[in-house]
Design a protein around this motif. Structure first.
Motif, PDB file in Angstrom:
ATOM      1  N   ALA A 109       1.298  -1.009   0.387  1.00 21.77           N
ATOM      2  CA  ALA A 109       0.359   0.240   0.365  1.00 21.77           C
ATOM      3  C   ALA A 109       1.356   1.167  -0.286  1.00 21.77           C
ATOM      4  N   ALA A 110       0.109   2.344  -0.757  1.00 19.60           N
ATOM      5  CA  ALA A 110       0.952   3.569  -0.761  1.00 19.60           C
ATOM      6  C   ALA A 110       0.042   4.945  -1.079  1.00 19.60           C
ATOM      7  N   ARG A 111       0.137   6.029  -0.016  1.00 20.04           N
ATOM      8  CA  ARG A 111      -0.778   7.107  -0.317  1.00 20.04           C
ATOM      9  C   ARG A 111       0.640   8.297  -1.349  1.00 20.04           C
ATOM     10  N   ILE A 112      -0.938   9.033  -1.875  1.00 19.67           N
ATOM     11  CA  ILE A 112       0.190   9.881  -2.355  1.00 19.67           C
ATOM     12  C   ILE A 112       0.302  11.242  -2.534  1.00 19.67           C
ATOM     13  N   ASP A 113       1.444  11.983  -1.872  1.00 20.40           N
ATOM     14  CA  ASP A 113       1.767  12.870  -1.245  1.00 20.40           C
ATOM     15  C   ASP A 113       1.531  14.367  -2.043  1.00 20.40           C
ATOM     16  N   PRO A 114       0.680  15.093  -2.115  1.00 22.70           N
ATOM     17  CA  PRO A 114       0.616  16.560  -3.385  1.00 22.70           C
ATOM     18  C   PRO A 114       2.212  17.527  -3.048  1.00 22.70           C
ATOM     19  N   ALA A 115       2.127  17.219  -1.087  1.00 17.49           N
ATOM     20  CA  ALA A 115       2.844  18.401  -0.851  1.00 17.49           C
ATOM     21  C   ALA A 115       4.606  18.195  -1.269  1.00 17.49           C
ATOM     22  N   ASP A 116       4.334  16.389  -1.352  1.00 18.39           N
ATOM     23  CA  ASP A 116       5.955  15.795  -1.728  1.00 18.39           C
ATOM     24  C   ASP A 116       6.506  16.709  -2.932  1.00 18.39           C
ATOM     25  N   TYR A 117       4.971  16.049  -3.496  1.00 14.99           N
ATOM     26  CA  TYR A 117       5.253  16.442  -5.488  1.00 14.99           C
ATOM     27  C   TYR A 117       5.505  17.378  -5.980  1.00 14.99           C
ATOM     28  N   PHE A 118       5.004  18.561  -5.084  1.00 13.51           N
ATOM     29  CA  PHE A 118       4.810  19.727  -5.752  1.00 13.51           C
ATOM     30  C   PHE A 118       6.464  20.570  -5.271  1.00 13.51           C
ATOM     31  N   ARG A 119       6.639  19.791  -4.184  1.00 10.91           N
ATOM     32  CA  ARG A 119       8.399  20.644  -4.152  1.00 10.91           C
ATOM     33  C   ARG A 119       9.156  20.687  -4.784  1.00 10.91           C
ATOM     34  N   THR A 120       9.015  18.326  -5.273  1.00  5.80           N
ATOM     35  CA  THR A 120       9.848  18.010  -5.784  1.00  5.80           C
ATOM     36  C   THR A 120      10.397  19.148  -7.384  1.00  5.80           C
ATOM     37  N   GLU A 121       8.999  19.129  -7.662  1.00  3.71           N
ATOM     38  CA  GLU A 121       8.878  19.542  -9.154  1.00  3.71           C
ATOM     39  C   GLU A 121       9.084  21.225  -8.905  1.00  3.71           C
ATOM     40  N   PHE A 122       8.836  21.905  -8.047  1.00 11.12           N
ATOM     41  CA  PHE A 122       9.001  23.409  -8.261  1.00 11.12           C
ATOM     42  C   PHE A 122      10.382  23.138  -8.198  1.00 11.12           C
ATOM     43  N   LEU A 123      11.115  22.788  -6.924  1.00 14.28           N
ATOM     44  CA  LEU A 123      12.953  22.348  -7.079  1.00 14.28           C
ATOM     45  C   LEU A 123      13.528  22.914  -8.050  1.00 14.28           C
ATOM     46  N   ALA A 124      13.010  21.379  -8.741  1.00 14.63           N
ATOM     47  CA  ALA A 124      13.638  20.796 -10.302  1.00 14.63           C
ATOM     48  C   ALA A 124      13.552  22.276 -11.255  1.00 14.63           C
ATOM     49  N   LEU A 125      12.804  22.889 -11.442  1.00 12.76           N
ATOM     50  CA  LEU A 125      12.065  24.204 -12.428  1.00 12.76           C
ATOM     51  C   LEU A 125      12.724  24.689 -11.819  1.00 12.76           C
ATOM     52  N   GLN A 126      13.079  24.870 -10.740  1.00 11.70           N
ATOM     53  CA  GLN A 126      13.745  26.210 -10.195  1.00 11.70           C
ATOM     54  C   GLN A 126      15.256  26.257 -10.702  1.00 11.70           C
ATOM     55  N   ASP A 127      15.733  24.917 -10.524  1.00 12.64           N
ATOM     56  CA  ASP A 127      16.950  24.849 -11.093  1.00 12.64           C
ATOM     57  C   ASP A 127      17.521  24.815 -12.702  1.00 12.64           C
ATOM     58  N   ARG A 128      16.451  24.209 -13.041  1.00 19.32           N
ATOM     59  CA  ARG A 128      16.701  24.644 -14.664  1.00 19.32           C
ATOM     60  C   ARG A 128      16.989  25.648 -15.374  1.00 19.32           C
ATOM     61  N   ALA A 129      15.931  26.578 -14.286  1.00 23.93           N
ATOM     62  CA  ALA A 129      15.933  28.498 -14.644  1.00 23.93           C
ATOM     63  C   ALA A 129      16.786  28.984 -14.097  1.00 23.93           C
ATOM     64  N   ALA A 130      18.170  28.497 -13.342  1.00 24.96           N
ATOM     65  CA  ALA A 130      19.084  29.243 -12.497  1.00 24.96           C
ATOM     66  C   ALA A 130      19.462  30.310 -12.807  1.00 24.96           C
ATOM     67  N   THR A 131      20.129  30.076 -14.113  1.00 25.95           N
ATOM     68  CA  THR A 131      20.579  31.400 -15.177  1.00 25.95           C
ATOM     69  C   THR A 131      19.621  32.171 -15.114  1.00 25.95           C
ATOM     70  N   ALA A 132      18.783  32.383 -15.568  1.00 26.31           N
ATOM     71  CA  ALA A 132      17.749  33.329 -15.549  1.00 26.31           C
ATOM     72  C   ALA A 132      17.032  34.128 -14.535  1.00 26.31           C
ATOM     73  N   LEU A 133      17.214  33.291 -13.566  1.00 26.26           N
ATOM     74  CA  LEU A 133      16.860  33.542 -12.351  1.00 26.26           C
ATOM     75  C   LEU A 133      17.682  34.891 -11.354  1.00 26.26           C
ATOM     76  N   ASP A 134      19.291  34.659 -11.817  1.00 32.34           N
ATOM     77  CA  ASP A 134      20.160  34.684 -11.251  1.00 32.34           C
ATOM     78  C   ASP A 134      20.469  36.433 -11.832  1.00 32.34           C
ATOM     79  N   MET A 135      20.137  36.093 -13.528  1.00 31.59           N
ATOM     80  CA  MET A 135      20.147  37.339 -14.102  1.00 31.59           C
ATOM     81  C   MET A 135      18.920  38.010 -13.567  1.00 31.59           C
ATOM     82  N   LEU A 136      18.415  37.863 -13.129  1.00 30.48           N
ATOM     83  CA  LEU A 136      17.188  38.413 -12.636  1.00 30.48           C
ATOM     84  C   LEU A 136      17.178  39.637 -11.283  1.00 30.48           C
ATOM     85  N   GLY A 137      18.044  38.643 -10.871  1.00 25.84           N
ATOM     86  CA  GLY A 137      18.363  39.131  -9.535  1.00 25.84           C
ATOM     87  C   GLY A 137      17.623  38.082  -8.172  1.00 25.84           C
TER      88      GLY A 137
END
Length: 413
Positions: free
Chosen positions: A65-93
């Motif tokens: 048995a397993a349950r789905i954790d939306p909070a954990d999924y959202f954190r993982t996906e958001f942090l991965a997106l943040q890493d991929r867009a690191a260059t643009a984010l750094d340019m924007l400060g």
């Protein structure tokens, strides 16, 4: 893998039926995973002492048995997106966010469920039982992969990804910024993931199991849901009337309630019995808790027959030992060019009312509406060379007539 998607009317006991189905499969020797979209997980109904974790854990021999954790999924996906867009984010400060300060946004539950289904489809299970949200929410989730893939295909068409290699030159010549390479890569990965989930939902060995407590409100919900199930091409293996009261009680109040339930059950049997086998679950006099209670719920755990349909839309139950065989698409095209000069596309919509059905041709797609449900369906190659010349809803089947365009069809000598 045999997959059973359990949903139904809110409060009718979906989690109980899902757990009983999974337990029965495990006791028959199948390596079974019970996946729950309930935030609390299936621990309470299984009788587990601790909450069920996100990763599958064995509850009893053969059953994980397993349950789905939306909070954990959202954190993982958001942090991965943040890493991929690191260059643009750094340019924007921009200041990066930490995982601890992130809370999920609306819609995270649906995407977390799709991700969990994708992972489960690659897990090597014999049987997957999914405890889905209530009916309307479940239908929205099950339709989501097809919708998202269409959007991705329109925004970033696969056939144009060859422009990635020419991106620097094209940007220089046109003076227009071209989409970054990582965007194409991310879209391709998402499409692949969504395709895996869509394949699981539409597989021949995947069915929906509906749970409802007999009563007028449940009957109305089932009639509406039938439109969505038909429109999205989902097959129902059983309608499970849950918490059915005994009919031999000497208590007048209880006997009245039981009589009302039986009247509802008779109506369901007449309305749905030919398509959805009814499997009644008696009321135990308490909320089922633990494996012993789940084992006392009768044949609700029987996976039933599934497979080739003798007639489109026929969902008869051939028995638990039936060979699944190949599954035929319930939407089919009839070639009537010799008789009437037409191609007829038949779409079974049992129970649909003419006033609730809408149909619009747009390019190579057909926009279908049945009640509150919508679906955009790509036309088959032959139908794209035709014009829509009419449609009719007869005996629960929508027949769309297509007239071939002479200039687009090869001439016969």
């Amino acid at each position: 893998m045999r997959t059973v998607l359990v949903t139904g009317v809110g409060g009718a006991g979906r989690s109980t039926v899902a757990a009983a189905t999974a337990l029965a499969a495990a006791r028959r020797g199948s390596r079974t995973l019970l996946l729950s979209a309930d935030p609390a997980g299936p621990g309470a109904v299984l009788g587990a002492d601790t909450a069920v974790a996100v990763e599958p854990a064995e509850v009893t021999p053969g059953l994980w048995a397993a349950r789905i954790d939306p909070a954990d999924y959202f954190r993982t996906e958001f942090l991965a997106l943040q890493d991929r867009a690191a260059t643009a984010l750094d340019m924007l400060g921009a200041r990066r966010l930490d995982g601890e300060e992130l809370t999920e946004l609306p819609g995270s539950e649906q995407f977390a469920l799709l991700q969990a289904l994708r992972r489960a489809s690659a897990g090597g299970w014999d049987v997957l039982v999914v405890d889905l949200p209530p009916l309307r929410d479940a239908l929205s989730v099950l339709a989501l992969p097809e919708r998202l893939r269409r959007l991705l295909g329109r925004l970033l068409p696969a056939e144009r990804q060859a422009a990635r290699a020419l991106r620097p030159m094209m940007a220089q010549l046109a003076g227009v910024p071209m989409p970054a390479g990582w965007l194409y890569g991310a879209a391709a990965r998402r499409d692949e993931e969504l395709a895996a989930v869509q394949a699981l939902i539409g597989a021949a060995t995947t069915t929906v199991r509906l749970v409802a407590e007999p009563g007028p409100a449940a009957g109305d919900a089932l009639r509406v849901a039938r439109d969505g199930l038909s429109l999205y091409g989902l097959r129902v293996d059983a309608l499970v009337p849950n918490k059915v009261l005994p009919t031999d009680s000497s208590d007048a109040w209880l006997a009245t309630l039981a009589a009302q339930q039986q009247k509802c059950l008779d109506g369901w049997s007449e309305e749905y019995g030919s398509a959805w086998p009814l499997r009644e679950v008696r009321h135990l006099g308490r909320d089922p808790r633990g494996l012993d209670d789940l084992g006392d719920l009768g044949d609700v755990g029987d996976l039933g027959g599934f497979g080739a349909l003798a007639d489109p839309g026929d969902l008869a139950d051939p028995g638990p030992d039936a060979d699944p065989g190949p599954y035929r698409d319930p939407w089919w095209v009839e070639d009537r060019r010799e008789e009437d000069g037409l191609l007829v596309w038949s779409l079974p919509l049992p129970g649909a009312v003419k006033a609730d059905v809408g149909l619009v041709r747009r390019g190579d797609e057909l926009l279908l509406t049945v009640g509150p449900f919508h679906r955009i369906v790509p036309l088959e190659a032959a139908l794209r060379r035709c014009t829509v010349s009419g449609a009719a809803l007869t005996d629960g089947v929508l027949k769309v007539r297509f007239t071939p365009e002479p200039g687009l069809w090869p001439r016969t000598p």
